[in-house]
Design an enzyme around this catalytic site. Sequence first.
Site, short mmCIF file in Angstrom:
data_model
loop_
_atom_site.label_atom_id
_atom_site.label_comp_id
_atom_site.label_asym_id
_atom_site.label_seq_id
_atom_site.Cartn_x
_atom_site.Cartn_y
_atom_site.Cartn_z
N ASP A 116 0.86 -1.19 0.00
CA ASP A 116 0.00 0.00 0.00
C ASP A 116 0.89 1.24 0.00
O ASP A 116 1.77 1.39 0.85
CB ASP A 116 -0.89 -0.02 1.25
CG ASP A 116 -1.98 1.05 1.21
OD1 ASP A 116 -3.16 0.69 1.27
OD2 ASP A 116 -1.64 2.24 1.11
N ASP A 151 -4.07 2.37 -5.04
CA ASP A 151 -2.69 2.34 -4.52
C ASP A 151 -2.36 1.09 -3.72
O ASP A 151 -1.43 1.11 -2.92
CB ASP A 151 -2.41 3.59 -3.67
CG ASP A 151 -2.95 3.47 -2.25
OD1 ASP A 151 -3.96 2.76 -2.06
OD2 ASP A 151 -2.33 4.05 -1.34
N GLU A 152 -3.12 -0.01 -3.92
CA GLU A 152 -2.80 -1.21 -3.14
C GLU A 152 -3.00 -2.47 -3.95
O GLU A 152 -3.84 -2.51 -4.86
CB GLU A 152 -3.63 -1.25 -1.85
CG GLU A 152 -5.10 -1.12 -2.09
CD GLU A 152 -5.92 -1.24 -0.80
OE1 GLU A 152 -5.60 -2.07 0.05
OE2 GLU A 152 -6.90 -0.49 -0.69
P1 TTP Z 1 -5.23 5.02 1.35
O1 TTP Z 1 -4.21 3.99 0.96
O2 TTP Z 1 -6.30 4.61 2.32
O3 TTP Z 1 -4.53 6.29 1.98
P2 TTP Z 1 -3.15 6.98 1.62
O4 TTP Z 1 -2.40 6.21 0.59
O5 TTP Z 1 -3.39 8.41 1.29
O6 TTP Z 1 -2.39 6.96 3.01
P3 TTP Z 1 -1.75 5.72 3.75
O7 TTP Z 1 -0.30 6.05 3.89
O8 TTP Z 1 -2.44 5.67 5.08
O9 TTP Z 1 -2.00 4.51 2.91
O10 TTP Z 1 -5.96 5.56 0.06
C1 TTP Z 1 -5.30 5.75 -1.19
C2 TTP Z 1 -5.79 7.01 -1.86
O11 TTP Z 1 -7.20 6.95 -2.02
C3 TTP Z 1 -5.52 8.27 -1.06
O12 TTP Z 1 -4.23 8.80 -1.31
C4 TTP Z 1 -6.63 9.16 -1.48
C5 TTP Z 1 -7.78 8.23 -1.83
N1 TTP Z 1 -8.77 8.23 -0.73
C6 TTP Z 1 -9.85 9.09 -0.81
O13 TTP Z 1 -10.02 9.79 -1.80
N2 TTP Z 1 -10.75 9.12 0.23
C7 TTP Z 1 -10.61 8.33 1.35
O14 TTP Z 1 -11.46 8.39 2.26
C8 TTP Z 1 -9.49 7.44 1.41
C9 TTP Z 1 -9.29 6.57 2.62
C10 TTP Z 1 -8.60 7.43 0.36
MG MG Z 2 -2.14 4.14 0.77
#
Ligand code: TTP
Ligand code: MG
Length: 364
Positions: free
Chosen positions: A13, A111-112
């Site tokens: 991720d 992103d995962e």
């Molecule tokens: P995530 O992987 O949940 O968050 P992240 O990559 O920003 O941070 P982390 O380091 O905790 O993984 O989500 C991936 C992308 O999806 C994030 O960059 C933006 C989008 N997203 C939204 O638009 N709304 C949301 O509520 C979430 C959780 C994510």
């Molecule tokens: Mg992320």
Amino acid sequence: MSQSQSRFIFHVDLDAFYVSVEVRENPNLKGLPVVVGADPQGGKARGVVMTSSYEARKFGLKSGMPISTAFRLCPDAVYLPPHWELYEDASRQVMRLLRGHADRFEQLGIDEAFLDVSDRARSLDEAKKLALAIKKELQDSLGLTCSIGIAPNKSMAKIASDRQKPNGLTVVPFDYPKGFLAPLHVSVIPGVGSKTQAFLKEHQIETIGQLQKVSGQELMKWFGKTGVWLWGVIQAEEMLPVIGRDMPKSLSVERTFKEDVEDFRKVYDEAADAARELGARVRDANLLFKVAGVKVRFKGFETHTRERTLAGFTNSDEALAGEARSLLKEFENKNRPVRLVGVRVSQLKRETAVLTRLDEWARS
Ligand code: TTP
Ligand code: MG
């Protein structure tokens, strides 16, 4: 890999994904509190935080939080509007790189992804080296950092990748994976939302260790079929395969009227019906969406589209129908015959069995 040997599953991720891509485009932002989301308009705006940098998270910022709250907590952050194309491009680059390192590969969201590397890593040590090599390659060639969880199954790999963010590598102890889960709060289980947490709390259950003491029969009584899945997750017995599938970027349903429609109530009804059909397709494909949209074509072919980003991911008909109705409202008083109405969803993410939304049981 022999039958008895455990699998090596990675969950990868990216860290603060949207923001990391923005920082890569504009290195001056490095080290600053940065937010991607709605324009705060001095704190008065509606809309939400999509994500924020780890520097901003120190002020209490979280994804999904109202942008007005974020602005109150951290008025000095750099607030940026989303640049979808940039993130989609970056996501494609990331997934191409990751796919090259896996025997089986499953993208889960923008992103995962899950990687099953059992055929190329013969020991846990080799698996760790591979994870470190992937992290280095992501950093060197794409300028992005990620967190990786290594576990014998998907659900634990996903839980593990979140334990040491950002830029973490978390390896579940393969000799006693249940022990890794025991001290964690039940909310770390993908799919356990606020309703399920509240229900479990009523039964004095807050940690996975406490949940592990509940029998499979009891879990089934509480949660139906989902209880079987939950039992597998908490007992470290879940064995779902990593399966590569194509992810559509958007799905839509359009309806053309036999005769152009003057009465806008008919347009609303047809949109609601299309929303139900689309909702069913979304659920059949095990997807969730975050953006809902509509399309209206008037007599004479003039066509308009509108869309809105929701606060969270959903697959609900009501949410889609409600958004469609409110997006269509501005066209109601044009008093023009409508030829076609459509509903569309985008920003899709996979709801695999690993991501079963346990809270659903409460509705059925
Ligand atoms: P995530 O992987 O949940 O968050 P992240 O990559 O920003 O941070 P982390 O380091 O905790 O993984 O989500 C991936 C992308 O999806 C994030 O960059 C933006 C989008 N997203 C939204 O638009 N709304 C949301 O509520 C979430 C959780 C994510
Ligand atoms: Mg992320």
